[in-house]
Design a protein around this motif. Structure first.
Motif, PDB file in Angstrom:
ATOM      1  N   LEU A  60       0.876  -1.163   0.000  1.00 10.10           N
ATOM      2  CA  LEU A  60       0.000   0.000   0.000  1.00 10.10           C
ATOM      3  C   LEU A  60       0.910   1.209   0.000  1.00 10.10           C
ATOM      4  CD1 LEU A  60      -3.059   0.668   0.171  1.00 10.10           C
ATOM      5  CD2 LEU A  60      -2.783   0.811   2.653  1.00 10.10           C
ATOM      6  N   ARG A  61       0.765   2.100  -1.006  1.00 15.85           N
ATOM      7  CA  ARG A  61       1.743   3.154  -1.220  1.00 15.85           C
ATOM      8  C   ARG A  61       1.082   4.488  -1.527  1.00 15.85           C
ATOM      9  NH1 ARG A  61       5.175  -0.309  -5.628  1.00 15.85           N
ATOM     10  NH2 ARG A  61       6.462  -1.511  -4.194  1.00 15.85           N
ATOM     11  N   CYS A  62       1.855   5.539  -1.308  1.00 15.63           N
ATOM     12  CA  CYS A  62       1.505   6.875  -1.746  1.00 15.63           C
ATOM     13  C   CYS A  62       2.617   7.361  -2.671  1.00 15.63           C
ATOM     14  CB  CYS A  62       1.356   7.811  -0.546  1.00 15.63           C
ATOM     15  SG  CYS A  62       1.000   9.525  -0.997  1.00 15.63           S
ATOM     16  N   TRP A  63       2.238   7.830  -3.855  1.00 19.36           N
ATOM     17  CA  TRP A  63       3.196   8.277  -4.875  1.00 19.36           C
ATOM     18  C   TRP A  63       3.128   9.795  -5.025  1.00 19.36           C
ATOM     19  CZ3 TRP A  63       5.969   4.527  -7.675  1.00 19.36           C
ATOM     20  CH2 TRP A  63       5.524   3.204  -7.525  1.00 19.36           C
ATOM     21  N   ASP A  64       4.266  10.390  -5.263  1.00 18.27           N
ATOM     22  CA  ASP A  64       4.346  11.788  -5.662  1.00 18.27           C
ATOM     23  C   ASP A  64       4.323  11.818  -7.180  1.00 18.27           C
ATOM     24  OD1 ASP A  64       5.277  14.359  -6.476  1.00 18.27           O
ATOM     25  OD2 ASP A  64       6.139  14.666  -4.490  1.00 18.27           O
ATOM     26  N   ALA A  65       3.253  12.354  -7.750  1.00 21.63           N
ATOM     27  CA  ALA A  65       3.086  12.304  -9.197  1.00 21.63           C
ATOM     28  C   ALA A  65       4.106  13.147  -9.941  1.00 21.63           C
ATOM     29  CB  ALA A  65       1.674  12.753  -9.573  1.00 21.63           C
ATOM     30  N   ALA A  66       4.644  14.188  -9.304  1.00 21.56           N
ATOM     31  CA  ALA A  66       5.610  15.051  -9.977  1.00 21.56           C
ATOM     32  C   ALA A  66       6.944  14.347 -10.177  1.00 21.56           C
ATOM     33  CB  ALA A  66       5.805  16.336  -9.181  1.00 21.56           C
ATOM     34  N   THR A  67       7.318  13.476  -9.238  1.00 15.33           N
ATOM     35  CA  THR A  67       8.623  12.812  -9.306  1.00 15.33           C
ATOM     36  C   THR A  67       8.525  11.354  -9.745  1.00 15.33           C
ATOM     37  OG1 THR A  67       8.563  12.077  -6.999  1.00 15.33           O
ATOM     38  CG2 THR A  67       9.424  14.285  -7.440  1.00 15.33           C
ATOM     39  N   GLY A  68       7.342  10.760  -9.626  1.00 13.82           N
ATOM     40  CA  GLY A  68       7.204   9.345  -9.928  1.00 13.82           C
ATOM     41  C   GLY A  68       7.793   8.450  -8.867  1.00 13.82           C
TER      42      GLY A  68
END
Length: 335
Positions: A60-68
């Motif tokens: 289960l993860r949270c991603w920063d869309a700007a950095t990938g």
């Protein structure tokens, strides 16, 4: 850890936006997978995407869309977490809690630390939604395998009242809806082939049950606003048809829309430059789109079986899709 590729960089977005999309877990995936669950755009300007992994891989993860890059790994006990869907609850003091539904019930997670706050039910929950009735108390509503809608205080995890009996058989799906007059609803879909509307505070039914295809089960329900002020309610059943209603009156909006031979693994609905669009992730690893008012299928497709969308204040929308090979595709939807 799975190898997950990121494709595309998102534009900057407006802070404080919350959307969610539900998905149905299937058992025939044959590779790494990343399921988009929920978009969250915090006040610091980041664009965050929460995902679950392969069925039972415990990721289960949270991603920063700007950095990938992964900005947070959740503290999942063991390696057999099977997530059905997820919902976020913003709370006073800057707290943010993620709830996930799964065969073991419902789990609550601290989004800032990744810490598991606990399991609050031992009844299988097919889906979970967030609602904040006029009382101001934010709650999670869970669609139970026992035919009941279950309630928990999002901040404490304590049960709220007694479960509501909603359907004969499983409650397959649930979503929160606010009508034009401000009335808060919870909308459920059942194994009995009906979509039901409930007042989110009193628990009283609103109107008559709305049927889908004869002999069908309701897989997913979703809603969004229309340009004329009405609220569109959309359901997809296991007979591969979309149904559309006015959420307040229950009146149909057009005939059922056949969606082809592909099994729907995910569905979301989002306004794109004023027109509602239904987005469906199918089991042939293709995400397809329909005009929610006319029923016309749009030509643009994306790779993926799982999808999450986010409406933007400028009228556009964001989409995230997850494919069999673990690729996450992020893009902007325009008319």
């Amino acid at each position: 850890m799975q190898s997950v590729a990121f494709v595309a960089r998102l534009p900057s977005t407006c802070p404080g936006t919350l959307v969610q999309a539900s998905f149905e877990v299937r058992k025939d995936f044959d590779g790494s997978f990343a399921y988009p669950l929920v978009w969250w755009f915090p006040p610091d300007g980041r664009e965050l995407l929460f995902t679950a992994g392969w069925e039972g891989d415990g990721e289960l993860r949270c991603w920063d869309a700007a950095t990938g890059r992964v900005s947070l790994e959740f503290d999942v006990p063991g390696d057999n977490l099977i997530v059905h869907n997820g919902a976020l609850a913003p709370l006073p003091g800057g707290r943010l809690v993620l709830a996930t539904s799964d065969p073991d019930g419902l789990h609550r997670w601290d989004v800032h630390t990744g810490q598991l706050l606990g399991r609050v039910s031992d009844t299988t929950m097919w889906q979970v939604a967030t609602t904040t009735p006029k009382s101001g108390r934010t709650v999670f509503a869970g669609a139970g395998i026992d035919g009941n809608l279950h309630w928990w205080d999002a901040a404490t995890g304590e049960p709220v009242g007694t479960p509501w009996k909603c359907h004969h058989g499983y409650v397959m799906t649930v979503t929160g809806v606010t009508l034009p007059d401000g009335t808060p609803l919870l909308v459920t879909g059942g194994e009995d082939g009906t979509v039901c509307r409930w007042h989110a505070e009193s628990g009283k039914p609103v109107g008559e049950p709305l049927p889908v295809s004869p002999g069908g089960r309701v897989c997913v329900v979703a809603a969004c606003g229309l340009p004329d002020g009405r609220v569109l309610l959309v359901a997809h059943d296991d007979k591969r048809a979309l149904f559309r209603w006015d959420a307040a009156t229950g009146e149909p909006i057009g005939p059922p829309v056949p969606t082809g031979d592909w099994w729907p693994d995910t569905i979301a609905v989002v306004p794109v430059e004023g027109m509602p669009r239904v987005v469906v992730g199918c089991d042939d690893d293709t995400v397809r789109q329909w005009n929610a008012l006319t029923g016309e299928q749009l030509t643009a497709t994306y790779p993926g079986m799982a999808v999450a969308v986010a409406a933007l204040p400028d009228g556009g929308a964001l989409i995230a899709t997850g494919s069999r090979d673990g690729t996450l595709v992020l893009d902007r939807l325009t008319a």
